[in-house]
Design a protein around this motif. Structure first.
Motif, PDB file in Angstrom:
ATOM      1  N   CYS A  12       0.805  -1.251  -0.104  1.00 14.26           N
ATOM      2  CA  CYS A  12       0.108   0.097  -0.101  1.00 14.26           C
ATOM      3  C   CYS A  12       0.772   1.383  -0.007  1.00 14.26           C
ATOM      4  CB  CYS A  12      -0.909  -0.033   1.170  1.00 14.26           C
ATOM      5  SG  CYS A  12      -1.995   1.335   1.472  1.00 14.26           S
ATOM      6  N   THR A  28       0.592   3.544   1.843  1.00 16.38           N
ATOM      7  CA  THR A  28       0.769   3.830   3.277  1.00 16.38           C
ATOM      8  C   THR A  28       2.076   3.355   3.677  1.00 16.38           C
ATOM      9  OG1 THR A  28      -1.147   4.288   3.908  1.00 16.38           O
ATOM     10  CG2 THR A  28       0.037   3.133   5.715  1.00 16.38           C
ATOM     11  N   HIS A  82       0.664  -4.327   5.535  1.00 14.69           N
ATOM     12  CA  HIS A  82      -0.624  -4.418   6.485  1.00 14.69           C
ATOM     13  C   HIS A  82      -1.857  -4.914   5.827  1.00 14.69           C
ATOM     14  CE1 HIS A  82      -0.564  -0.379   4.667  1.00 14.69           C
ATOM     15  NE2 HIS A  82      -1.766  -0.500   4.468  1.00 14.69           N
ATOM     16  N   GLU A  83      -1.538  -5.751   4.746  1.00 17.21           N
ATOM     17  CA  GLU A  83      -2.550  -6.228   3.809  1.00 17.21           C
ATOM     18  C   GLU A  83      -2.208  -7.840   3.560  1.00 17.21           C
ATOM     19  OE1 GLU A  83      -3.974  -2.693   0.745  1.00 17.21           O
ATOM     20  OE2 GLU A  83      -2.707  -4.354  -0.268  1.00 17.21           O
ATOM     21  N   CYS A 109      -6.752  -3.797   3.119  1.00 16.96           N
ATOM     22  CA  CYS A 109      -6.463  -2.384   3.401  1.00 16.96           C
ATOM     23  C   CYS A 109      -7.314  -1.418   2.252  1.00 16.96           C
ATOM     24  CB  CYS A 109      -5.138  -1.758   3.409  1.00 16.96           C
ATOM     25  SG  CYS A 109      -5.077  -0.190   3.509  1.00 16.96           S
ATOM     26  N   ARG A 159      -2.690  -2.743  -8.043  1.00 19.71           N
ATOM     27  CA  ARG A 159      -1.697  -3.247  -6.815  1.00 19.71           C
ATOM     28  C   ARG A 159      -0.622  -4.292  -7.155  1.00 19.71           C
ATOM     29  NH1 ARG A 159      -1.985   0.078  -2.796  1.00 19.71           N
ATOM     30  NH2 ARG A 159      -3.201  -0.471  -1.028  1.00 19.71           N
TER      31      ARG A 159
HETATM   32 ZN    ZN Z   1      -3.081   0.447   3.326  1.00 15.67          ZN
END
Ligand code: ZN
Ligand code: 8ID
Length: 375
Positions: A47, A49, A70-71, A181, A369
């Motif tokens: 991500c 992030t 975090h995914e 996410c 992604r």
């Molecule tokens: Zn994210």
């Protein structure tokens, strides 16, 4: 058997290259605290992030050294003893999302806004995340509250059983990863966007990770989508996913005029800003339709929201921040993907290539992604 060490990608400091390490410790099952589980990872999305965390450009400090991510999706291989009321068991396939843990007791948690809990722990930010083969977490507060003896190197990543998301059979791990996410975040933003079937929604950042899923959740909700981003590949993807209009933000000479022209001359009923750049927030109040809603989602590092107070009032505009989602939002976003209504468009790469992925993301070259595989 569970190895003592594993591969992990580690941020040592914002100024040093990230390190692919093969000696990162794996926390062993007998060392798990009640409420913790050890997850053997299959894959993890990347991500934007994670790039903010890697650069350390947000106003909130990360732990260092840091394993980002975090995914992720993996299989639970151990749960700490004396774990009461666990919603998951050993052998379950689960997702690991941004919010790793929250107190579940404060007013914010009780109201279902647990993602904003002041005691929340953030995967790949205040605790180690999914860019490693095994994920476990310690019950200690975030690393920054502790002296160096509590360096995360001594621990392995653990996930709290309360906050992992069960993944239904039939939804592939690589397809599920980014729903944890990008999917839940855009699903929730649309859910609270005060829109109805047939309304126009404009999505700046539509060709990126969040944006391309936002296009699909919006279409699934019966909304009409204006996609904004740049380049032929992102244009083709957005139109394929059901966007009815496309605006290239680098080619447009007057973004307000172009957006209004694309939406019956009146402007969209909502804007879901998923771009990682502050420029995407500019002029949103000017192009929104009267009564429209601005959903602030993208998190450019230092941007301020600036809008005419006069027109915000006179046009009855709502400006709302939307931050990932709670446990229920995550399950709903996953269920919609499992039903085939939303599909992550991703390229699969090995974990070692995270550095290249960050470079591509920084340059705006990631369409949809990138998902990293642990094998
Ligand atoms: Zn994210
Ligand atoms: O909970 C949240 N609110 C949340 C959750 C997850 C991620 C917020 N985020 C934040 C990230 O931290 C990041 O700041 O959302 C932002 C987007 O994350 P992403 O989708 O993972 O990033 P990406 O894949 O790089 O996509 C961003 C897209 O925005 C376009 C780029 O071309 C790219 O396709 N874009 C930019 I940069 N400026 C634009 C502009 N002015 C723009 N598109 C339209 N107009």
């Amino acid at each position: 058997s569970i190895p003592k060490v594993q591969k992990a990608v580690v941020v040592v400091s914002p100024n040093e290259p990230i390190q692919v390490r093969n000696d990162y410790p794996v926390r062993q099952p007998q060392d798990l605290e009640p409420g913790e589980c050890l997850v053997k990872m299959h894959c993890t999305g990347v991500c934007h992030t994670d790039l903010h965390a890697r650069k350390g450009d947000w106003p909130l400090a990360t732990k260092l050294p840091l394993v980002g991510g975090h995914e992720g999706v993996g299989e639970i291989i151990a749960i700490g003893e004396h774990t009461a009321n666990s919603p998951v068991k050993v052998g379950d396939r689960v997702g690991i999302k941004w919010l790793a843990d929250s107190c579940l007791q404060c007013e914010i948690c009780r109201k279902g806004l647990e993602q904003s809990c002041q005691k929340g722990k953030l995967s790949g930010y205040t605790i180690d995340g999914t860019f490693s083969q095994y994920v476990v977490r310690t019950r200690f507060p975030p690393f920054r509250d502790y002296p160096s003896i509590f360096s995360p190197h001594f621990f392995l990543k653990v996930s709290y059983t309360a906050h992992v998301t069960p993944i239904p059979e039939g939804l592939d791990s690589a397809e599920a990863a980014s729903i944890l996410c990008a999917g839940v975040t855009t699903y929730r933003a649309l859910k609270y966007s005060q829109t109805h079937i047939g309304d126009w929604v404009v999505i700046p950042g539509a060709g990126g990770g969040l944006g391309h899923l936002a296009v699909q959740y919006a279409v699934a909700m019966g909304l009409r989508v204006v996609a904004i981003d740049t380049g032929k590949d992102k244009k083709d993807l957005c139109l394929k996913l059901g966007a009815e209009r496309w605006i290239d933000f680098l080619e447009s000479k007057d973004i307000v005029k172009d957006i209004k022209a694309a939406t019956d001359g009146l402007g969209p009923h909502a804007a879901i800003i998923t771009a990682a750049n502050g420029s995407a927030y500019e002029q949103a109040v000017n192009y929104l339709r009267e009564g429209g809603t601005l959903m602030a989602v993208g998190l450019p590092a230092k941007a301020q929201l600036s809008a005419s107070v006069f027109w915000t009032v006179v046009k009855s505009i709502s400006i709302l921040g939307s931050y990932v989602g709670n446990r229920q939002d995550a399950r709903e976003a996953i269920a919609i993907a499992a039903a085939g209504k939303v599909k992550c468009h991703y390229v699969l790469k090995p974990l070692d290539q995270l550095k290249d992925v960050y470079e591509g993301m920084e340059a705006g070259n990631v369409v949809g992604r990138v998902v990293l595989s642990m094998d």
